[in-house]
Design an enzyme around this catalytic site. Structure first.
Site, PDB file in Angstrom:
ATOM      1  N   CYS A 188      14.942  21.279  28.732  1.00 41.09           N
ATOM      2  CA  CYS A 188      16.328  21.267  29.180  1.00 41.09           C
ATOM      3  C   CYS A 188      17.180  22.106  28.218  1.00 41.09           C
ATOM      4  O   CYS A 188      16.951  23.299  28.095  1.00 41.09           O
ATOM      5  CB  CYS A 188      16.806  19.824  29.299  1.00 41.09           C
ATOM      6  SG  CYS A 188      18.472  19.608  29.946  1.00 41.09           S
ATOM      7  N   ASP A 236      14.526  21.989  40.963  1.00 43.76           N
ATOM      8  CA  ASP A 236      15.561  22.287  39.968  1.00 43.76           C
ATOM      9  C   ASP A 236      16.166  23.664  40.265  1.00 43.76           C
ATOM     10  O   ASP A 236      16.048  24.596  39.474  1.00 43.76           O
ATOM     11  CB  ASP A 236      14.939  22.241  38.570  1.00 43.76           C
ATOM     12  CG  ASP A 236      15.968  22.348  37.459  1.00 43.76           C
ATOM     13  OD1 ASP A 236      17.175  22.197  37.725  1.00 43.76           O
ATOM     14  OD2 ASP A 236      15.544  22.590  36.304  1.00 43.76           O
ATOM     15  N   HIS A 267      13.900  18.655  37.753  1.00 39.00           N
ATOM     16  CA  HIS A 267      14.302  18.948  36.377  1.00 39.00           C
ATOM     17  C   HIS A 267      13.912  17.741  35.525  1.00 39.00           C
ATOM     18  O   HIS A 267      14.098  16.607  35.927  1.00 39.00           O
ATOM     19  CB  HIS A 267      15.813  19.160  36.318  1.00 39.00           C
ATOM     20  CG  HIS A 267      16.334  19.533  34.968  1.00 39.00           C
ATOM     21  ND1 HIS A 267      16.521  20.841  34.584  1.00 39.00           N
ATOM     22  CD2 HIS A 267      16.692  18.771  33.914  1.00 39.00           C
ATOM     23  CE1 HIS A 267      16.990  20.868  33.347  1.00 39.00           C
ATOM     24  NE2 HIS A 267      17.098  19.616  32.918  1.00 39.00           N
TER      25      HIS A 267
END
Length: 299
Positions: A188, A236, A267
């Site tokens: 991330c 995502d 994600h």
């Protein structure tokens, strides 16, 4: 919340998308709980749904702290251009003799939580010296709660945090017990930092594996020398949208690279503390990560 692992398929995708917006600061907790109310039932309230989506750190323990194969310690790295210093978690093989290749492990936008520490220990069992810095050091460090970690994350000057993380990478590379070859892996926010380090460090970074990380501009990406193996979840779309341009720039620059998009994965699919975890995608991505590091960092 009980200890039974929930899967992404246990929740409506719209709710998982709402969670993604919440964890990335697009909406606040109150709005998230209100939105979850749409999916509440007679037996499961909105608040209960939110609790089910919270991290369960017990799920992430693949390599226990006291595993005899590894040694861990806390190190503090000076960062004069950043917030002054950054605390880091170091894990390495207990039986190591001589110098080790290094991997810097960059956390999500929550700080150095148990999941990220476990990733560092996993790398140690694979023969690497893994250094996991805590970008929240200047505000007291990760406190044990991801929601509070997200609040603290917003309080840190983002440029200074990047300087801190860069200082940690330089420290790892220059350690006398490191071979001088280091790779970077991140998730991330940390995936974006892997790309940032690749831009900034040029040939001083041996390889990068960004998981669902924001891609650099074409101008910056053209500076990358490190082989990149990017990991993405099919669902995502926000992050995936930047991959084609990144791919094109790396191709033009002649940088060895791969991009993998895992079908049906969200994600955060590698984070095994939340229901967004996708076991098949996570295991395959991890296999590819180790093979990439073995080829470009350990060799």
């Amino acid at each position: 919340m009980d200890g039974k692992r929930k899967k992404a398929s246990d929740f409506p995708q719209e709710l998982l998308d709402l969670l993604d917006s919440y964890v990335h600061g697009g909406i606040g907790r109150r709005e998230f709980v209100a939105g979850a109310g749409k999916f509440a039932t007679a037996t499961v309230s909105a608040v209960a749904l939110v609790e089910m989506l919270r991290p369960n750190y017990a799920w992430a323990i693949q390599v226990p702290e006291d595993d005899k194969r590894i040694k861990t310690e806390k190190v503090t790295v000076p960062s004069p251009a950043g917030t002054g210093h950054i605390d880091c978690y170091l894990a390495k093989p207990a039986s190591a003799r001589g110098k080790l290749p290094g991997i810097i492990v960059i956390h999500e936008n929550r700080g150095l939580n148990p999941y990220v520490k476990d990733v560092a220990r996993r790398l140690a069992t694979a023969g690497y010296m893994a250094l996991a810095p805590d970008g929240l050091t200047s505000v007291g460090g990760y406190t044990g709660d991801d929601e509070n970690g997200a609040k603290l994350f917003q309080q840190v000057d983002r440029e200074k945090m990047r300087e801190d993380l860069y200082a940690a990478a330089v420290y790892l590379k220059s350690r006398p017990d490191c071979t001088g070859k280091i790779g970077a892996i991140g998730f991330c926010y940390g995936g974006g930092i892997v790309n940032y380090l690749a831009v900034r460090m040029g040939p001083d970074l041996a390889a990068g594996v960004p998981f669902y990380g924001a891609q650099p501009s074409a101008e910056d990406a053209a500076k990358i020398k490190a082989p990149i193996n990017a990991q993405y979840g099919e669902l995502d779309t926000r992050i995936n949208a930047g991959w084609p341009a990144f791919d094109e720039t790396l191709t033009k620059a002649g940088v060895p690279h791969e991009g993998h998009i895992y079908p049906g994965a969200n994600h955060g699919f590698h984070n095994d503390t939340t229901p967004r975890y996708d076991e098949a995608a996570a295991k395959e991505a991890w296999r590819r990560s180790l093979e990439w590091f073995d080829k470009y960092v350990k060799a």
